[in-house]
Design a protein around this motif. Structure first.
Motif, PDB file in Angstrom:
ATOM      1  N   GLY A  97       0.813  -1.204   0.000  1.00  0.00           N
ATOM      2  CA  GLY A  97       0.000   0.000   0.000  1.00  0.00           C
ATOM      3  C   GLY A  97       0.844   1.250   0.000  1.00  0.00           C
ATOM      4  N   ASP A  98       0.173   2.368   0.212  1.00  0.00           N
ATOM      5  CA  ASP A  98       0.806   3.677   0.298  1.00  0.00           C
ATOM      6  C   ASP A  98       1.075   3.948   1.771  1.00  0.00           C
ATOM      7  N   LEU A  99       2.352   3.868   2.160  1.00  0.00           N
ATOM      8  CA  LEU A  99       2.705   4.046   3.566  1.00  0.00           C
ATOM      9  C   LEU A  99       2.962   5.499   3.932  1.00  0.00           C
ATOM     10  N   ASN A 100       3.044   6.383   2.942  1.00  0.00           N
ATOM     11  CA  ASN A 100       3.277   7.810   3.200  1.00  0.00           C
ATOM     12  C   ASN A 100       4.529   8.049   4.035  1.00  0.00           C
ATOM     13  N   GLU A 101       5.470   7.143   3.956  1.00  0.00           N
ATOM     14  CA  GLU A 101       6.705   7.254   4.751  1.00  0.00           C
ATOM     15  C   GLU A 101       7.896   7.298   3.810  1.00  0.00           C
ATOM     16  N   TRP A 102       8.617   8.407   3.802  1.00  0.00           N
ATOM     17  CA  TRP A 102       9.749   8.549   2.889  1.00  0.00           C
ATOM     18  C   TRP A 102      11.091   8.582   3.620  1.00  0.00           C
ATOM     19  N   PHE A 103      11.081   8.711   4.934  1.00  0.00           N
ATOM     20  CA  PHE A 103      12.326   8.750   5.696  1.00  0.00           C
ATOM     21  C   PHE A 103      12.736   7.320   6.018  1.00  0.00           C
ATOM     22  N   MET A 104      13.762   6.816   5.332  1.00  0.00           N
ATOM     23  CA  MET A 104      14.077   5.393   5.393  1.00  0.00           C
ATOM     24  C   MET A 104      14.494   4.927   6.781  1.00  0.00           C
ATOM     25  N   TRP A 105      14.984   5.836   7.620  1.00  0.00           N
ATOM     26  CA  TRP A 105      15.377   5.438   8.969  1.00  0.00           C
ATOM     27  C   TRP A 105      14.322   5.810  10.001  1.00  0.00           C
ATOM     28  N   GLY A 106      13.142   6.220   9.548  1.00  0.00           N
ATOM     29  CA  GLY A 106      12.044   6.467  10.478  1.00  0.00           C
ATOM     30  C   GLY A 106      11.607   5.176  11.146  1.00  0.00           C
ATOM     31  N   ARG A 107      11.023   5.304  12.332  1.00  0.00           N
ATOM     32  CA  ARG A 107      10.650   4.122  13.100  1.00  0.00           C
ATOM     33  C   ARG A 107       9.673   3.198  12.369  1.00  0.00           C
ATOM     34  N   SER A 132       4.201  10.974  -9.957  1.00  0.00           N
ATOM     35  CA  SER A 132       4.306  10.052 -11.090  1.00  0.00           C
ATOM     36  C   SER A 132       5.120  10.604 -12.249  1.00  0.00           C
ATOM     37  N   LEU A 133       5.081  11.911 -12.474  1.00  0.00           N
ATOM     38  CA  LEU A 133       5.805  12.469 -13.618  1.00  0.00           C
ATOM     39  C   LEU A 133       7.307  12.459 -13.399  1.00  0.00           C
ATOM     40  N   ARG A 134       7.732  12.665 -12.163  1.00  0.00           N
ATOM     41  CA  ARG A 134       9.160  12.626 -11.829  1.00  0.00           C
ATOM     42  C   ARG A 134       9.302  12.087 -10.410  1.00  0.00           C
ATOM     43  N   PRO A 135       9.294  10.778 -10.248  1.00  0.00           N
ATOM     44  CA  PRO A 135       9.230  10.190  -8.906  1.00  0.00           C
ATOM     45  C   PRO A 135      10.461  10.513  -8.052  1.00  0.00           C
ATOM     46  N   LEU A 136      10.191  11.021  -6.848  1.00  0.00           N
ATOM     47  CA  LEU A 136      11.240  11.386  -5.911  1.00  0.00           C
ATOM     48  C   LEU A 136      11.150  10.626  -4.595  1.00  0.00           C
ATOM     49  N   PHE A 137       9.968  10.074  -4.287  1.00  0.00           N
ATOM     50  CA  PHE A 137       9.739   9.468  -2.982  1.00  0.00           C
ATOM     51  C   PHE A 137       9.194   8.045  -3.134  1.00  0.00           C
ATOM     52  N   ALA A 138       9.659   7.172  -2.254  1.00  0.00           N
ATOM     53  CA  ALA A 138       9.198   5.772  -2.243  1.00  0.00           C
ATOM     54  C   ALA A 138       8.067   5.638  -1.232  1.00  0.00           C
ATOM     55  N   LEU A 139       6.896   6.181  -1.579  1.00  0.00           N
ATOM     56  CA  LEU A 139       5.766   6.156  -0.655  1.00  0.00           C
ATOM     57  C   LEU A 139       5.036   4.814  -0.670  1.00  0.00           C
ATOM     58  N   ARG A 155      10.290  -6.896  10.883  1.00  0.00           N
ATOM     59  CA  ARG A 155       9.301  -7.976  10.746  1.00  0.00           C
ATOM     60  C   ARG A 155       9.403  -8.678   9.399  1.00  0.00           C
ATOM     61  N   PHE A 156       9.604  -7.906   8.324  1.00  0.00           N
ATOM     62  CA  PHE A 156       9.533  -8.471   6.978  1.00  0.00           C
ATOM     63  C   PHE A 156      10.888  -8.584   6.284  1.00  0.00           C
ATOM     64  N   GLU A 157      11.927  -7.985   6.825  1.00  0.00           N
ATOM     65  CA  GLU A 157      13.242  -7.859   6.200  1.00  0.00           C
ATOM     66  C   GLU A 157      13.188  -6.783   5.115  1.00  0.00           C
ATOM     67  N   LYS A 158      14.364  -6.340   4.710  1.00  0.00           N
ATOM     68  CA  LYS A 158      14.452  -5.224   3.769  1.00  0.00           C
ATOM     69  C   LYS A 158      13.969  -5.648   2.381  1.00  0.00           C
ATOM     70  N   THR A 159      13.200  -4.761   1.735  1.00  0.00           N
ATOM     71  CA  THR A 159      12.723  -5.017   0.378  1.00  0.00           C
ATOM     72  C   THR A 159      13.041  -3.818  -0.509  1.00  0.00           C
ATOM     73  N   PRO A 160      13.188  -4.028  -1.828  1.00  0.00           N
ATOM     74  CA  PRO A 160      13.438  -2.902  -2.724  1.00  0.00           C
ATOM     75  C   PRO A 160      12.307  -1.880  -2.649  1.00  0.00           C
ATOM     76  N   ALA A 161      12.659  -0.604  -2.797  1.00  0.00           N
ATOM     77  CA  ALA A 161      11.667   0.463  -2.677  1.00  0.00           C
ATOM     78  C   ALA A 161      11.933   1.551  -3.716  1.00  0.00           C
ATOM     79  N   PRO A 162      11.617   1.284  -4.983  1.00  0.00           N
ATOM     80  CA  PRO A 162      11.788   2.321  -6.005  1.00  0.00           C
ATOM     81  C   PRO A 162      10.810   3.479  -5.787  1.00  0.00           C
ATOM     82  N   ASN A 163      11.198   4.649  -6.251  1.00  0.00           N
ATOM     83  CA  ASN A 163      10.374   5.841  -6.081  1.00  0.00           C
ATOM     84  C   ASN A 163       9.101   5.749  -6.933  1.00  0.00           C
ATOM     85  N   THR A 164       7.979   6.183  -6.347  1.00  0.00           N
ATOM     86  CA  THR A 164       6.688   6.101  -7.039  1.00  0.00           C
ATOM     87  C   THR A 164       5.944   7.427  -7.094  1.00  0.00           C
ATOM     88  N   PHE A 165       6.403   8.439  -6.352  1.00  0.00           N
ATOM     89  CA  PHE A 165       5.652   9.700  -6.251  1.00  0.00           C
ATOM     90  C   PHE A 165       6.604  10.881  -6.340  1.00  0.00           C
TER      91      PHE A 165
END
Length: 231
Positions: A157-167, A187-194, A175-185
């Motif tokens: 889903g959309d976690l609205n969390e872009w700070f990778m070291w946030g809690r 859409s025209l020029r993605p800057l954040f992995a929300l 819980r899930f282990e690290k997963t790839p997180a390409p930028n999605t937002f």
């Protein structure tokens, strides 16, 4: 028993089917979904039929052939809106998790058990809040529900969390282990992995990518995030 693996799954914030040009165009969202051809899709910001918008989920299901499951987070007279899941496979059970926090916009998670040719898959689709304290409380509540290893579990889903070291992201990674997180937002020029896709067990995750077609860049303010998962 026919094996469904690898399954293609996706998460997509459709922005009420309002594109970058300001047009309300559910068919564009349906066309993007038909480009991706995923087996299971989590959707956020879905109009579910109210005084403001027609039922976009029903329109998407009619145009794509998916089985639709609605997970409204706002459900009152004149306003029916929230999360959804689209599935190519039968949905055996559906649960709803209330993630409301204070006076913020109501949030929730749609928790569904899907039967993929006899292979069970649990899909939890969510859209977290805008405030850091809100997201922390919501992730804690989500993690309390992942108490079984009886079947593979997807959180997307959309976690609205872009700070990778946030809690919230640190807790989810634990819980899930690290997963790839390409930028999605945006859409025209993605800057954040929300938008995120997590799976337990982690080794089932084969590949994660954004769907970057011309239509996807226009149809919503988020790009779809797509993943292959294995058996």
């Amino acid at each position: 028993m026919k094996a469904p693996w690898p399954l293609t799954v996706a998460t997509y914030n459709i922005h009420s089917a309002i594109g970058g040009d300001g047009r309300f165009a559910p068919q564009r969202i349906a066309d993007v979904l038909n480009e991706i051809r995923a087996d299971v899709v989590a959707l956020q910001e879905v109009p579910l039929g109210d005084d403001r918008r027609p039922d976009v989920l029903a329109a998407l299901a009619a145009s794509t052939g998916y089985i639709p499951v609605a997970g409204p987070t706002i459900d009152r007279p004149g306003r029916h809106y929230g999360n959804a899941v689209l599935s190519r496979y039968p949905v055996n059970a559906v649960r709803y998790l209330d993630l409301r926090f204070g006076r913020s916009e109501p949030r929730g998670a749609l928790d569904a058990d899907i039967d993929c040719h006899g292979h069970p898959l649990r899909v939890v689709a969510t859209h977290l809040g805008l405030r850091p304290a809100e997201r922390r409380a919501q992730v804690k509540k989500l993690l309390e529900t992942f108490d079984t290893d009886a079947m593979p579990v997807l959180l997307l889903g959309d976690l609205n969390e872009w700070f990778m070291w946030g809690r919230p992201l640190r807790w989810l990674t634990t819980r899930f282990e690290k997963t790839p997180a390409p930028n999605t937002f945006p859409s025209l020029r993605p800057l954040f992995a929300l938008d995120r896709i997590w799976i337990h067990p982690r080794q089932r995750l084969v590949k994660v990518w954004t769907h970057r077609s011309h239509l996807a860049r226009l149809a919503s303010d988020h790009l779809p995030l797509v993943a292959h998962i294995a058996g």
